[in-house]
Design an enzyme around this catalytic site. Sequence first.
Site, PDB file in Angstrom:
ATOM      1  N   TYR A 193       2.654   4.039 -26.630  1.00 15.18           N
ATOM      2  CA  TYR A 193       1.553   3.343 -26.566  1.00 15.18           C
ATOM      3  C   TYR A 193       0.989   2.651 -27.564  1.00 15.18           C
ATOM      4  O   TYR A 193       0.291   1.680 -27.363  1.00 15.18           O
ATOM      5  CB  TYR A 193       0.173   4.362 -26.125  1.00 15.18           C
ATOM      6  CG  TYR A 193       0.379   4.962 -24.739  1.00 15.18           C
ATOM      7  CD1 TYR A 193       0.262   4.276 -23.679  1.00 15.18           C
ATOM      8  CD2 TYR A 193       1.153   6.193 -24.639  1.00 15.18           C
ATOM      9  CE1 TYR A 193       0.421   4.826 -22.382  1.00 15.18           C
ATOM     10  CE2 TYR A 193       1.395   6.768 -23.317  1.00 15.18           C
ATOM     11  CZ  TYR A 193       1.449   5.955 -22.152  1.00 15.18           C
ATOM     12  OH  TYR A 193       1.495   6.353 -20.921  1.00 15.18           O
ATOM     13  N   PHE A 202      -7.544  14.979 -19.406  1.00 16.79           N
ATOM     14  CA  PHE A 202      -7.776  14.110 -18.302  1.00 16.79           C
ATOM     15  C   PHE A 202      -6.613  13.661 -17.811  1.00 16.79           C
ATOM     16  O   PHE A 202      -6.695  12.638 -16.857  1.00 16.79           O
ATOM     17  CB  PHE A 202      -8.896  13.320 -18.561  1.00 16.79           C
ATOM     18  CG  PHE A 202      -8.772  12.456 -19.838  1.00 16.79           C
ATOM     19  CD1 PHE A 202      -8.152  11.107 -19.686  1.00 16.79           C
ATOM     20  CD2 PHE A 202      -9.182  12.640 -21.045  1.00 16.79           C
ATOM     21  CE1 PHE A 202      -7.926  10.241 -20.849  1.00 16.79           C
ATOM     22  CE2 PHE A 202      -8.822  11.776 -22.024  1.00 16.79           C
ATOM     23  CZ  PHE A 202      -8.479  10.454 -21.913  1.00 16.79           C
TER      24      PHE A 202
END
Length: 409
Positions: free
Chosen positions: A123, A409
Amino acid sequence: MGMELREIEAAGWDAWFGQVMVAFGGVTDGVEEQRFYRSVNEPERSIAAFDGGHIVGTAGAFSFRMAVPGGAVVPVAGVTCVGVEPTHRRRGVLTAMMRRQLDDVRRRGEALSVLLASEPQIYPRFGYGVGCSTLRAEVDTARVGLRMPAGAERIRLVRADVHASLAECERLYAARFRGRPGMFERAPGWEYRPVLDEPSERGGASALFCVQAFDGEELAGYARYAVAPRWSPSGPDGAVYVRDVEALSPAAYAALWRYLFDMDLTSTLHARHLPVDDALLRLVTDQRRCRLQLRDGLFVRVVDVPKALAARTYQLPVRVVLEVSDPFCPWNEGRWLLSGDAQGATCKRTEEAAELALGAEELGAVYLGDTSLLSLAGAGRVAELRPGALAEASAAFGSAVAPFFSHGF
């Protein structure tokens, strides 16, 4: 590529989530977890990459609100379920989904995007930096004691049903979360995420327990945990697995940890998710036998530089011109004048000479106060263009408490 990106419809969630599971190795989440994630899914933020009629890539986002330094709570995108079919790697699928997603985040007016990375090397090329670290501990409770603060003896502990106690525990959490950057304000439905307890994922441990701490008649804290009974030739050798501990006072916090340390038939405590400055480190009598491990936690991506930098406060007065490099989100590139203190901040474009130069990844890493500009400069990742600017800005960007995130999440 012959590829098309589309938002999924609610009716297409099963196929979309099934492809997510394929990308993560093919082991399907349990029924309870699938039911939860389907209930909180936002179809308009869930992207599917199609090659012909087949889904070959997925990326989703949740609409969260997160505390930032100074206590403000700001909208953020919580990126999730990112995966590419093994047959379609190195064909630009991930880049296309990240491009679509960050454009959407900007359109929605969210200044920040955050994620938890299964593979952290992926990322940074999209501008995400490690903005929050997390600590793991494996404590030898047979040898490690606790230094108890004054008042701990008056704390009364009561074991409670995990779900029946959820509402009052959430009220306590809501009173605390603004105190740490990176913590989420839990939107309706998300209060169930911390108590997900899929039997297939317990690894031989018990169902989740909850213990509450009371100071007089007022709820002062709670802890959630599981116990894994084990026996060795010399006797009981069980383990306690701590899910989360929240408290309103040092006395309640210490009393909850003492309860967890003193569990019958156990000799090891596993705390897999702690702030790096957690008070537990100051309570234990021997850190060496806690087997501490630092890990990357929340990745932060600044999507709107002036909005994000103006949303937080700064520990010391600062006035600095930042030269930001951000080829993936070119609207962020250029010079920005940041002026702020503990009361608030402004950030705007400027023609003044740059004083510090850094990239989007570095800006994300320092945003919550976890990483210092000085440490990044020591690695050659931030350049000081005006003598003294680095030390001034680094001190200002810090946080009185380490950032932390509430749950996955």
